[in-house]
Design a protein around this motif. Structure first.
Motif, PDB file in Angstrom:
ATOM      1  N   UNK A  49       0.813  -1.212   0.000  1.00  0.00           N
ATOM      2  CA  UNK A  49       0.000   0.000   0.000  1.00  0.00           C
ATOM      3  C   UNK A  49       0.850   1.266   0.000  1.00  0.00           C
ATOM      4  N   UNK A  50       2.075   1.170   0.518  1.00  0.00           N
ATOM      5  CA  UNK A  50       2.930   2.350   0.610  1.00  0.00           C
ATOM      6  C   UNK A  50       3.406   2.822  -0.758  1.00  0.00           C
ATOM      7  N   UNK A  51       3.746   1.894  -1.648  1.00  0.00           N
ATOM      8  CA  UNK A  51       4.309   2.271  -2.947  1.00  0.00           C
ATOM      9  C   UNK A  51       3.822   1.305  -4.014  1.00  0.00           C
ATOM     10  N   UNK A  52       2.522   1.265  -4.230  1.00  0.00           N
ATOM     11  CA  UNK A  52       1.907   0.351  -5.185  1.00  0.00           C
ATOM     12  C   UNK A  52       2.230   0.776  -6.620  1.00  0.00           C
ATOM     13  N   UNK A  53       2.530  -0.197  -7.462  1.00  0.00           N
ATOM     14  CA  UNK A  53       2.757   0.076  -8.881  1.00  0.00           C
ATOM     15  C   UNK A  53       4.088  -0.479  -9.367  1.00  0.00           C
TER      16      UNK A  53
END
Length: 141
Positions: A49-53
Motif C-alpha cells: 500500500x505504501x508504494x503500489x505500482x
C-alpha cells in the motif's frame, strides 16, 4: 501513449518508464548502475500500500542494489543500508551532501537496516551520492 503504473497486467519497458518520468536523468542513472556496477534491471509490480505500482529493481548476483520508483519529472531511488554496508556508508557521510546526511539520520533503523529514499531530478551531488551508495551495496555482496 502514457503508461499506467497501477495496471499490474501491463509490464512497462525501461524505455516506457523513462518516457513516463520525462527526465533524461532516469536513463542516465539506469545506464550507470548497469555499466559501472553490473546491475541487471528487473521490472517488478509492488502490491504494498505504501508504494503500489511498477518499479525497477537493479540486482547483481541475486542482491538488490537499488529500487527505482518512477515519478513524473523525477524518480525516487531506494537504497537499503544493511549491516554489511553501515560502516562504509557512515565513513563517507561527511564527504556527501548535507541532504544525504539528513536523510540517513531521519531514516529509522529496523532489523539492522535503513531504507533510504532519495528523490533525484538533477545531476547534482545527491545523484553522485546515490551512485556511491549503490557502489557500496555492490561491494558488500
Amino acid at each position: 501513449m502514457m503508461i499506467d503504473l497501477q495496471k499490474r497486467d501491463i509490464c512497462p519497458t525501461l524505455e516506457e518508464l523513462g518516457e513516463y518520468v520525462g527526465n533524461p536523468l532516469f536513463q542516465k542513472f539506469c545506464s550507470q548502475v548497469r555499466e559501472q556496477y553490473g546491475g541487471k534491471e528487473n521490472m517488478e509490480f509492488s502490491s504494498c500500500s505504501w508504494e503500489r505500482g511498477w518499479n525497477v529493481k537493479f540486482k547483481k548476483s541475486g542482491k538488490t542494489l537499488c529500487t527505482i520508483y518512477p515519478r513524473e519529472g523525477y524518480f525516487t531511488v531506494m537504497i537499503v543500508v544493511g549491516r554489511k554496508e553501515k560502516e562504509a556508508v557512515e565513513a563517507i557521510l561527511l564527504d556527501c551532501t548535507a541532504r544525504l546526511g539528513e536523510i540517513y539520520q531521519q531514516t529509522k533503523e529496523g532489523n539492522g537496516q535503513r531504507w533510504l529514499m532519495l528523490d533525484l531530478e538533477d545531476a547534482d551531488d545527491l545523484f553522485r551520492d546515490a551512485l556511491r551508495l549503490v557502489k557500496i551495496r555492490r561491494e558488500s555482496s
